[in-house]
Write a protein that holds these residues in place. Structure first.
Motif, PDB file in Angstrom:
ATOM      1  N   VAL A  10       0.860  -1.188   0.000  1.00  0.00           N
ATOM      2  CA  VAL A  10       0.000   0.000   0.000  1.00  0.00           C
ATOM      3  C   VAL A  10       0.893   1.234   0.000  1.00  0.00           C
ATOM      4  O   VAL A  10       1.789   1.361   0.847  1.00  0.00           O
ATOM      5  N   GLU A  11       0.670   2.134  -0.929  1.00  0.00           N
ATOM      6  CA  GLU A  11       1.447   3.369  -0.941  1.00  0.00           C
ATOM      7  C   GLU A  11       1.095   4.226   0.274  1.00  0.00           C
ATOM      8  O   GLU A  11      -0.040   4.233   0.741  1.00  0.00           O
ATOM      9  N   SER A  12       2.086   4.945   0.767  1.00  0.00           N
ATOM     10  CA  SER A  12       1.932   5.676   2.027  1.00  0.00           C
ATOM     11  C   SER A  12       0.821   6.725   1.977  1.00  0.00           C
ATOM     12  O   SER A  12       0.162   6.988   2.979  1.00  0.00           O
ATOM     13  N   GLN A  13       0.581   7.326   0.808  1.00  0.00           N
ATOM     14  CA  GLN A  13      -0.405   8.401   0.737  1.00  0.00           C
ATOM     15  C   GLN A  13      -1.845   7.909   0.894  1.00  0.00           C
ATOM     16  O   GLN A  13      -2.749   8.708   1.140  1.00  0.00           O
ATOM     17  N   VAL A  14      -2.079   6.604   0.769  1.00  0.00           N
ATOM     18  CA  VAL A  14      -3.439   6.085   0.956  1.00  0.00           C
ATOM     19  C   VAL A  14      -3.517   5.123   2.139  1.00  0.00           C
ATOM     20  O   VAL A  14      -4.587   4.590   2.432  1.00  0.00           O
ATOM     21  N   ALA A  15      -2.420   4.904   2.835  1.00  0.00           N
ATOM     22  CA  ALA A  15      -2.386   3.913   3.914  1.00  0.00           C
ATOM     23  C   ALA A  15      -3.378   4.221   5.019  1.00  0.00           C
ATOM     24  O   ALA A  15      -3.921   3.313   5.660  1.00  0.00           O
ATOM     25  N   GLY A  16      -3.641   5.500   5.276  1.00  0.00           N
ATOM     26  CA  GLY A  16      -4.505   5.878   6.373  1.00  0.00           C
ATOM     27  C   GLY A  16      -5.988   5.915   6.051  1.00  0.00           C
ATOM     28  O   GLY A  16      -6.807   6.189   6.937  1.00  0.00           O
ATOM     29  N   LEU A  17      -6.362   5.649   4.807  1.00  0.00           N
ATOM     30  CA  LEU A  17      -7.783   5.579   4.468  1.00  0.00           C
ATOM     31  C   LEU A  17      -8.435   4.455   5.259  1.00  0.00           C
ATOM     32  O   LEU A  17      -7.803   3.436   5.561  1.00  0.00           O
ATOM     33  N   TRP A  43       2.516  -9.571  -7.499  1.00  0.00           N
ATOM     34  CA  TRP A  43       3.113  -8.299  -7.060  1.00  0.00           C
ATOM     35  C   TRP A  43       2.079  -7.204  -7.315  1.00  0.00           C
ATOM     36  O   TRP A  43       1.889  -6.738  -8.435  1.00  0.00           O
ATOM     37  N   VAL A  44       1.394  -6.808  -6.247  1.00  0.00           N
ATOM     38  CA  VAL A  44       0.255  -5.905  -6.352  1.00  0.00           C
ATOM     39  C   VAL A  44       0.478  -4.711  -5.431  1.00  0.00           C
ATOM     40  O   VAL A  44       0.919  -4.863  -4.290  1.00  0.00           O
ATOM     41  N   THR A  45       0.159  -3.509  -5.935  1.00  0.00           N
ATOM     42  CA  THR A  45       0.291  -2.295  -5.136  1.00  0.00           C
ATOM     43  C   THR A  45      -1.017  -1.521  -5.174  1.00  0.00           C
ATOM     44  O   THR A  45      -1.607  -1.329  -6.252  1.00  0.00           O
ATOM     45  N   ILE A  46      -1.465  -1.076  -4.012  1.00  0.00           N
ATOM     46  CA  ILE A  46      -2.643  -0.218  -3.919  1.00  0.00           C
ATOM     47  C   ILE A  46      -2.142   1.219  -3.898  1.00  0.00           C
ATOM     48  O   ILE A  46      -1.367   1.610  -3.010  1.00  0.00           O
ATOM     49  N   THR A  47      -2.572   2.001  -4.874  1.00  0.00           N
ATOM     50  CA  THR A  47      -2.061   3.350  -5.064  1.00  0.00           C
ATOM     51  C   THR A  47      -3.212   4.361  -5.009  1.00  0.00           C
ATOM     52  O   THR A  47      -4.391   4.001  -5.042  1.00  0.00           O
ATOM     53  N   ALA A  48      -2.860   5.626  -4.946  1.00  0.00           N
ATOM     54  CA  ALA A  48      -3.859   6.694  -5.021  1.00  0.00           C
ATOM     55  C   ALA A  48      -4.498   6.700  -6.395  1.00  0.00           C
ATOM     56  O   ALA A  48      -3.839   6.468  -7.414  1.00  0.00           O
ATOM     57  N   HIS A  49      -5.785   6.961  -6.430  1.00  0.00           N
ATOM     58  CA  HIS A  49      -6.520   6.965  -7.700  1.00  0.00           C
ATOM     59  C   HIS A  49      -6.038   8.121  -8.585  1.00  0.00           C
ATOM     60  O   HIS A  49      -5.878   9.246  -8.122  1.00  0.00           O
ATOM     61  N   VAL A  50      -5.823   7.809  -9.855  1.00  0.00           N
ATOM     62  CA  VAL A  50      -5.424   8.813 -10.821  1.00  0.00           C
ATOM     63  C   VAL A  50      -6.634   9.155 -11.670  1.00  0.00           C
ATOM     64  O   VAL A  50      -7.196   8.292 -12.346  1.00  0.00           O
ATOM     65  N   LYS A  51      -7.024  10.418 -11.651  1.00  0.00           N
ATOM     66  CA  LYS A  51      -8.210  10.847 -12.399  1.00  0.00           C
ATOM     67  C   LYS A  51      -7.863  11.048 -13.872  1.00  0.00           C
ATOM     68  O   LYS A  51      -6.752  11.360 -14.230  1.00  0.00           O
TER      69      LYS A  51
END
Length: 316
Positions: A268-275, A308-316
């Protein structure tokens, strides 16, 4: 060498040797080795142990070899284990935590698998994903040693005598008091959740106080101390029905829990970890769970490969 680094080295090595690694995973493995000199040192030690197989496999006692070879382990894991069991040098590496003890366990479950078993006295045992334990019923006690993962136990009276029912982890021993309970072992501590009746926790340290945990409570303990019991999480046994329940859970904590049920790496990328999220999720289809996250939260799920999977911030 830190236990965490040793374990990571073994896992990367086994993945590469399995022949199942994707090009992206091979790159990730190389980056892991290059990131820290300790990583590279651990990697070399794993190679050293594995390389001893051809010279030592013939020395393995049949009673040890047969159970290992019957398990659906990767060839590289068997090589390392065989060397471990027969070569003095490999024993020294094992004692320094190079190879995890769960690789030698008598009973195992694969990643994403749940196994239900009956014990010799009729007790019921359920292994959660990626768990491993040994069973030793002797003249004086009924002992389960949980090496990795999580189990649910439903005990039965001892018709062979008055032997106590014990679950041991690296942190201590849990004595069942006619009960149904869950034990989970992690790197730093173990956790007991009591569903019926009660248990007693005895940390490994002789000076540690024994702690009683009642139905509806849970408690963590390490080798020197058992914490005061707290209220058990709602539906703590949901995993036995193949469910993962989240109640206002941080996304990084949710992903860490989900990762226990799928092979490979889930980050999980740090910018969305706290959601935060809430809901009930089926563990038998983790890809569908990941897909649902994109509808619940402002995130994307990036698959560099199946493993190898990463959860990232949504890109509009």
């Amino acid at each position: 060498m830190p236990r965490k680094i040793a374990r990571q080295a073994v896992e990367w090595f086994l993945l590469e040797q399995s022949g199942e690694a994707t090009p992206d995973e091979l790159v990730a493995s190389a980056r892991w080795r290059a990131r820290d000199p300790e990583h590279l040192r651990a990697w070399h030690k794993v190679q050293q142990v594995s390389g001893q197989f051809e010279q030592t496999a013939a020395l393995l006692p049949p009673g040890v070899a047969a159970p290992v070879l019957r398990r659906p382990q990767r060839r590289a894991a068997m090589q390392a284990l065989l060397a471990l069991m027969t070569v003095p040098g490999a024993w020294m590496l094992y004692r320094h935590d190079l190879l995890p003890t769960y690789l030698l366990a008598e009973l195992r479950s694969d990643v994403g698998q749940r196994r239900e078993l009956a014990l010799p006295d009729g007790a019921r045992l359920l292994l959660n994903s990626n768990s491993a334990l040994d069973v030793a019923y002797g003249a004086h006690e009924r002992l389960l040693t949980l090496r990795r993962g999580e189990i649910l136990v439903e005990t039965r009276p001892d018709h062979a005598g008055r032997r106590p029912f014990i679950v041991a982890t690296r942190h201590g021993r849990i004595r069942a008091l006619g009960t149904r309970f869950i034990v989970r072992v992690e790197d730093d501590d173990s956790r007991v959740t009591v569903l019926e009746h009660a248990v007693q926790i005895a940390p490994r340290a002789a000076s540690a106080a024994i702690r009683r945990v009642e139905a509806g409570q849970q408690a963590r303990f390490d080798a020197s101390y058992a914490a005061l019991p707290t209220a058990a999480a709602p539906q703590a046994d949901a995993w036995t029905q193949g469910m993962l329940l989240a109640q206002n859970m941080r996304l990084d904590a949710f992903a860490a829990e989900l990762a226990r049920y799928r092979p490979g790496l889930l980050r999980v990328e740090s910018q969305v970890a706290g959601l935060r999220l809430s809901g009930a999720f089926r563990l038998d289809d983790t890809d569908s769970v990941l897909d649902s996250l994109t509808r619940m939260l402002p995130v994307d799920v990036l698959y560099r490969s199946r493993y190898w999977v990463t959860i990232t911030a949504h890109v509009k």
